[in-house]
Design a protein around this motif. Structure first.
Motif, PDB file in Angstrom:
ATOM      1  N   UNK A 157       0.827  -1.198   0.000  1.00 29.88           N
ATOM      2  CA  UNK A 157       0.000   0.000   0.000  1.00 29.88           C
ATOM      3  C   UNK A 157       0.868   1.257   0.000  1.00 29.88           C
ATOM      4  N   UNK A 158       0.602   2.151  -0.949  1.00 28.70           N
ATOM      5  CA  UNK A 158       1.453   3.344  -1.062  1.00 28.70           C
ATOM      6  C   UNK A 158       0.739   4.464  -1.793  1.00 28.70           C
ATOM      7  N   UNK A 159       1.174   5.678  -1.497  1.00 25.54           N
ATOM      8  CA  UNK A 159       0.814   6.860  -2.269  1.00 25.54           C
ATOM      9  C   UNK A 159       2.117   7.354  -2.875  1.00 25.54           C
ATOM     10  N   UNK A 160       2.164   7.376  -4.205  1.00 24.17           N
ATOM     11  CA  UNK A 160       3.421   7.636  -4.904  1.00 24.17           C
ATOM     12  C   UNK A 160       3.417   9.018  -5.553  1.00 24.17           C
ATOM     13  N   UNK A 161       4.573   9.689  -5.468  1.00 24.37           N
ATOM     14  CA  UNK A 161       4.745  11.002  -6.102  1.00 24.37           C
ATOM     15  C   UNK A 161       5.713  10.837  -7.260  1.00 24.37           C
ATOM     16  N   UNK A 162       5.289  11.251  -8.443  1.00 21.74           N
ATOM     17  CA  UNK A 162       6.100  11.097  -9.646  1.00 21.74           C
ATOM     18  C   UNK A 162       7.058  12.290  -9.771  1.00 21.74           C
ATOM     19  N   UNK A 163       8.119  12.256  -8.983  1.00 23.82           N
ATOM     20  CA  UNK A 163       9.121  13.325  -8.994  1.00 23.82           C
ATOM     21  C   UNK A 163       9.812  13.438 -10.347  1.00 23.82           C
ATOM     22  N   UNK A 164      10.024  12.311 -10.984  1.00 22.44           N
ATOM     23  CA  UNK A 164      10.754  12.288 -12.254  1.00 22.44           C
ATOM     24  C   UNK A 164      10.017  13.089 -13.331  1.00 22.44           C
ATOM     25  N   UNK A 165       8.706  12.832 -13.478  1.00 15.38           N
ATOM     26  CA  UNK A 165       7.944  13.529 -14.513  1.00 15.38           C
ATOM     27  C   UNK A 165       7.833  15.012 -14.204  1.00 15.38           C
ATOM     28  N   UNK A 166       7.641  15.351 -12.940  1.00 19.21           N
ATOM     29  CA  UNK A 166       7.527  16.769 -12.567  1.00 19.21           C
ATOM     30  C   UNK A 166       8.833  17.511 -12.832  1.00 19.21           C
TER      31      UNK A 166
END
Length: 348
Positions: free
Chosen positions: A159-168
């Protein structure tokens, strides 16, 4: 006199157990019965005693927020988001700051879960990125959700909430490239964070896609702090071929870089463009205000809290370890590019 759960049961014409199920948002109650109980709760202005609920039985009504982060803005946003979700479901929030490098962190965690009767945890970096920390939790009967960068998405299980740092980061660098900048420096945060790696990957990929070789001399390692941005910006600007733009791994670093530019009498954005990341108050308290990537920490935290509460309730209702679908236990966010006055066309 204080209204009790017995008063609610009598008003609704149901058992105390049924009232408890409705208050705990358990799914095994008919809609009509649920509405009668809710009407009784409202008319009597009944407020459940959450502490007593925790002490009364084996089921816990608390979740814990575990963090090691000096950024007060980040922590407050996270707390507010989690609290909103907890209040909607009748749960308490235990806020637990601690040191990730403490030699007794694992035993302290176990004590917290056992003595605090914690049903679930929300983990932020660096705890959410620690394999040994995750293994400790998996050995215990507790639900948890990780807030984590999706840099190594294939390695993120559970279970996770992921932040797409790469795309940003790619989007920010692409914005600078669209303004004509070719020498773009990257001021990094701490290497121990996955977000640091993801943001640097996005920066490098955007340059490569534009046909520009990545110049390692324009990548400076540092920390997620104003002081790091101040010092490292001076290093990169005080040479024969300074960059025309700086992409900082967060807004604190960017604010430090902006301060150095002012001390060196470099016009921003006329001579130098500066962009940050996260859209923290730092990005709006500087002048010029910083171009950045808006990362809604409050929404991210609310999503993580909802996810862990869903798992807790599924486990309680089914007598098992929550949902059978892995896809439903992962949610993602892409920080959104916010263009402000700190970036402009590259100088001639």
């Amino acid at each position: 006199m204080k209204v009790t759960i017995s008063d609610v049961a009598e008003r609704a014409g149901v058992s105390i157990k049924t009232v408890s199920r409705v208050i705990n948002n358990e799914p095994s109650v008919r809609a009509a019965t649920r509405q009668k109980v809710l009407d009784a709760v409202k008319s009597l202005n009944y407020t459940p005693n959450l502490a007593a609920r925790n002490l009364a039985g084996t089921h816990s009504y608390s979740i814990a927020f575990i963090y090691d982060n000096p950024n007060a803005y980040y922590v407050i946003d996270m707390q507010n988001g989690i609290l909103e979700a907890c209040r909607a479901k009748g749960y308490e929030l235990l806020i637990h700051p601690c040191k990730s490098k403490s030699p007794v962190i694992h035993s302290d965690l176990k004590k917290l879960i056992e003595h605090g009767k914690v049903a679930g945890l929300i983990l932020t970096p660096p705890f959410s990125e620690s394999s040994s920390f995750i293994e400790t939790l998996q050995s215990m009967d507790v639900e948890f959700v990780r807030i984590i960068s999706s840099t190594n998405k294939e390695q993120i299980k559970g279970k996770s909430v992921q932040i797409d740092d790469r795309q940003a980061a790619y989007n920010i660098t692409q914005h600078l490239l669209s303004l004509g900048h070719k020498r773009i420096a990257y001021l990094s945060g701490g290497e121990e964070h996955l977000s640091t790696l993801g943001r640097q990957q996005g920066y490098s990929q955007a340059l490569e896609d534009a046909g520009i070789s990545v110049d390692k001399q324009l990548i400076i390692e540092g920390k997620y702090s104003f002081e790091s941005g101040e010092i490292n910006a001076r290093k990169i600007l005080d040479n024969d071929r300074p960059p025309t733009a700086i992409f900082a791994a967060n807004d604190e670093i960017a604010a430090g870089a902006l301060f150095t530019a002012r001390m060196l009498k470099i016009d921003v954005p006329g001579q130098l463009s500066i962009a940050g990341f996260e859209d923290s108050p730092f990005s709006r308290q500087t002048w010029p205000k910083l171009t950045t990537a808006h990362q809604s920490n409050q929404e991210i935290a609310r999503s993580a809290a909802k996810l862990v509460l869903e798992q807790i309730q599924n486990k309680s209702a089914k007598g098992c370890n929550g949902s059978d679908s892995e896809d439903k236990t992962q949610r993602s966010f892409i920080p959104e590019l916010i263009i402000r006055q700190s970036t402009g066309p590259a100088p001639e």
